[in-house]
Design a protein around this motif. Structure first.
Motif, PDB file in Angstrom:
ATOM      1  N   SER A 111     -34.493 -41.287  21.624  1.00 45.98           N
ATOM      2  CA  SER A 111     -33.190 -40.835  22.276  1.00 45.98           C
ATOM      3  C   SER A 111     -32.280 -39.817  21.206  1.00 45.98           C
ATOM      4  O   SER A 111     -31.958 -39.048  21.572  1.00 45.98           O
ATOM      5  N   VAL A 112     -32.539 -40.487  20.162  1.00 44.74           N
ATOM      6  CA  VAL A 112     -32.012 -39.396  18.919  1.00 44.74           C
ATOM      7  C   VAL A 112     -32.665 -38.361  18.838  1.00 44.74           C
ATOM      8  O   VAL A 112     -32.128 -36.993  18.763  1.00 44.74           O
ATOM      9  N   HIS A 113     -33.883 -38.158  18.853  1.00 46.61           N
ATOM     10  CA  HIS A 113     -34.815 -37.198  18.809  1.00 46.61           C
ATOM     11  C   HIS A 113     -34.658 -36.044  20.073  1.00 46.61           C
ATOM     12  O   HIS A 113     -34.319 -34.957  19.665  1.00 46.61           O
ATOM     13  N   LEU A 114     -34.284 -36.686  21.304  1.00 46.58           N
ATOM     14  CA  LEU A 114     -34.014 -35.923  22.153  1.00 46.58           C
ATOM     15  C   LEU A 114     -32.727 -35.404  22.379  1.00 46.58           C
ATOM     16  O   LEU A 114     -32.340 -34.145  22.644  1.00 46.58           O
ATOM     17  N   ASP A 115     -31.521 -36.164  21.613  1.00 40.86           N
ATOM     18  CA  ASP A 115     -30.098 -35.535  21.470  1.00 40.86           C
ATOM     19  C   ASP A 115     -30.189 -34.366  20.559  1.00 40.86           C
ATOM     20  O   ASP A 115     -29.622 -33.360  20.709  1.00 40.86           O
ATOM     21  N   ILE A 116     -31.058 -34.609  19.509  1.00 38.67           N
ATOM     22  CA  ILE A 116     -31.068 -33.565  18.509  1.00 38.67           C
ATOM     23  C   ILE A 116     -31.653 -32.262  18.959  1.00 38.67           C
ATOM     24  O   ILE A 116     -31.017 -31.041  18.723  1.00 38.67           O
ATOM     25  N   VAL A 117     -32.815 -32.521  19.689  1.00 38.03           N
ATOM     26  CA  VAL A 117     -33.537 -31.261  20.101  1.00 38.03           C
ATOM     27  C   VAL A 117     -32.637 -30.822  21.168  1.00 38.03           C
ATOM     28  O   VAL A 117     -32.537 -29.347  21.448  1.00 38.03           O
ATOM     29  N   GLY A 118     -31.959 -31.463  22.139  1.00 39.86           N
ATOM     30  CA  GLY A 118     -31.068 -30.785  23.119  1.00 39.86           C
ATOM     31  C   GLY A 118     -29.879 -30.033  22.581  1.00 39.86           C
ATOM     32  O   GLY A 118     -29.640 -29.012  23.153  1.00 39.86           O
ATOM     33  N   VAL A 119     -29.187 -30.530  21.948  1.00 36.12           N
ATOM     34  CA  VAL A 119     -28.054 -30.147  21.061  1.00 36.12           C
ATOM     35  C   VAL A 119     -28.504 -28.589  20.329  1.00 36.12           C
ATOM     36  O   VAL A 119     -27.927 -27.437  20.660  1.00 36.12           O
ATOM     37  N   LEU A 120     -29.604 -28.565  19.932  1.00 30.32           N
ATOM     38  CA  LEU A 120     -30.313 -27.579  19.081  1.00 30.32           C
ATOM     39  C   LEU A 120     -30.633 -26.436  20.104  1.00 30.32           C
ATOM     40  O   LEU A 120     -30.251 -25.177  19.956  1.00 30.32           O
ATOM     41  N   ALA A 121     -31.249 -26.841  21.113  1.00 33.77           N
ATOM     42  CA  ALA A 121     -31.571 -25.870  22.410  1.00 33.77           C
ATOM     43  C   ALA A 121     -30.305 -25.158  22.971  1.00 33.77           C
ATOM     44  O   ALA A 121     -30.224 -23.945  23.076  1.00 33.77           O
ATOM     45  N   ILE A 122     -29.246 -26.038  23.164  1.00 33.91           N
ATOM     46  CA  ILE A 122     -27.990 -25.547  23.628  1.00 33.91           C
ATOM     47  C   ILE A 122     -27.227 -24.557  22.757  1.00 33.91           C
ATOM     48  O   ILE A 122     -26.948 -23.370  23.193  1.00 33.91           O
ATOM     49  N   ALA A 123     -27.519 -24.886  21.690  1.00 31.57           N
ATOM     50  CA  ALA A 123     -26.743 -23.962  20.403  1.00 31.57           C
ATOM     51  C   ALA A 123     -27.506 -22.691  20.292  1.00 31.57           C
ATOM     52  O   ALA A 123     -26.811 -21.611  20.198  1.00 31.57           O
ATOM     53  N   VAL A 124     -28.891 -22.782  20.439  1.00 29.72           N
ATOM     54  CA  VAL A 124     -29.606 -21.418  20.242  1.00 29.72           C
ATOM     55  C   VAL A 124     -29.544 -20.638  21.507  1.00 29.72           C
ATOM     56  O   VAL A 124     -29.392 -19.399  21.373  1.00 29.72           O
ATOM     57  N   GLY A 125     -29.539 -21.212  22.425  1.00 31.76           N
ATOM     58  CA  GLY A 125     -29.425 -20.562  23.920  1.00 31.76           C
ATOM     59  C   GLY A 125     -27.727 -19.899  23.824  1.00 31.76           C
ATOM     60  O   GLY A 125     -27.912 -18.627  24.247  1.00 31.76           O
ATOM     61  N   THR A 126     -27.053 -20.743  23.404  1.00 27.87           N
ATOM     62  CA  THR A 126     -25.528 -20.241  23.457  1.00 27.87           C
ATOM     63  C   THR A 126     -25.425 -18.862  22.462  1.00 27.87           C
ATOM     64  O   THR A 126     -24.868 -17.696  22.887  1.00 27.87           O
ATOM     65  N   VAL A 127     -26.176 -19.032  21.267  1.00 26.63           N
ATOM     66  CA  VAL A 127     -25.926 -17.927  20.484  1.00 26.63           C
ATOM     67  C   VAL A 127     -26.738 -16.918  20.918  1.00 26.63           C
ATOM     68  O   VAL A 127     -26.276 -15.473  20.716  1.00 26.63           O
TER      69      VAL A 127
END
Length: 262
Positions: A111-127
């Motif tokens: 779950s921690v790994h998925l949360d980190i990957v999800g947050v990074l994906a959202i951040a990269v997509g937003t940028v």
């Protein structure tokens, strides 16, 4: 070990093989092995990755002859097929097996790994989206503010194709520089930041491993997906440039008439 003992192919060497350094066995170097499973250097144990591969029967016989006691293996590696039936058979036969495939799946579904990957994906997509929108708006405002200049150039006899070429060269150069800088910065972040981020789920109270006592992270770049993303962004930018070039190269009739009156 190859570098430590300065070995070469066919060279004979002898090393201690017990904890007391009293039992020595002679070996012949056949080739250098770049990596052995479960042997790796870490910041805590910089020499932990030293090891060698030998024929077990020959080594067991030499060890028993030199030390007077039989060799007792403490670990066995199994090479298995990746299909579900083979894996199920192996797991049923060896229920206490340290299954690397299950460990990898467990880490990927953590779950921690998925949360980190999800947050990074959202951040990269937003940028990416904001940067693309900002770049297009900036280019459009720049072209719109110069429509009068382009109309003057058109009135003075400059062809529409030449006006469009001027805008395409200006904006295309800026877009090209932006792409090069973005790819370069992304490569640097992938090389230096991605390995650190990959170890975040190992740290903290819930971490099962010391994040500094794990093998080096192997960064895998999905080149097909990355190339597809770059092609899509390039197509969007190219379409926007062509549209802006078409608009500025064909000023409105009212603007042309006003220029003629002036």
């Amino acid at each position: 070990m190859w570098q430590r003992y300065h070995l070469s192919v066919g060279e004979r060497f002898s090393i201690p093989v017990d904890d007391t350094n009293s039992v020595h066995v002679s070996f012949i170097a056949l080739t250098e092995v770049t990596a052995i499973p479960r042997l790796y250097d870490t910041p805590i144990n910089p020499s932990n990755g030293i090891g060698m591969l030998v024929d077990y029967r020959s080594y067991a016989a030499a060890y028993a002859k030199a030390g007077g006691t039989p060799l007792t293996p403490n670990a066995v590696f199994l090479r298995t097929q990746s299909d579900a039936a083979s894996l199920a058979s192996v797991r049923n036969t060896f229920p206490d097996l340290a299954d690397r495939r299950l460990l990898m799946i467990d880490n990927q579904q953590n779950s921690v790994h998925l949360d980190i990957v999800g947050v990074l994906a959202i951040a990269v997509g937003t940028v990416l989206v904001l940067a693309l929108i900002g770049t297009l708006l900036s280019s459009w405002l720049n072209a719109a503010s110069r429509r009068t200049n382009f109309a003057v150039m058109r009135t003075l006899g400059m062809a529409s194709r030449q006006i469009a070429a001027v805008l395409l060269w200006e904006q295309g150069f800026l877009y090209g520089i932006a792409f090069v800088l973005g790819i370069g910065l992304g490569a640097l972040l992938t090389i230096f930041v991605a390995p650190t981020v990959a170890l975040l789920d190992l740290a903290g109270p819930g971490g099962r491993n010391n994040p500094y006592d794990v093998p080096s992270v192997l960064t895998t770049i999905p080149y097909p997906q990355l190339l597809l993303l770059l092609m899509i962004m390039g197509a969007i930018c190219l379409g926007a440039l062509l549209l802006m070039a078409h608009i500025v190269s064909r000023p409105s009739i009212s603007m042309m008439l006003r220029m003629n009156e002036d």
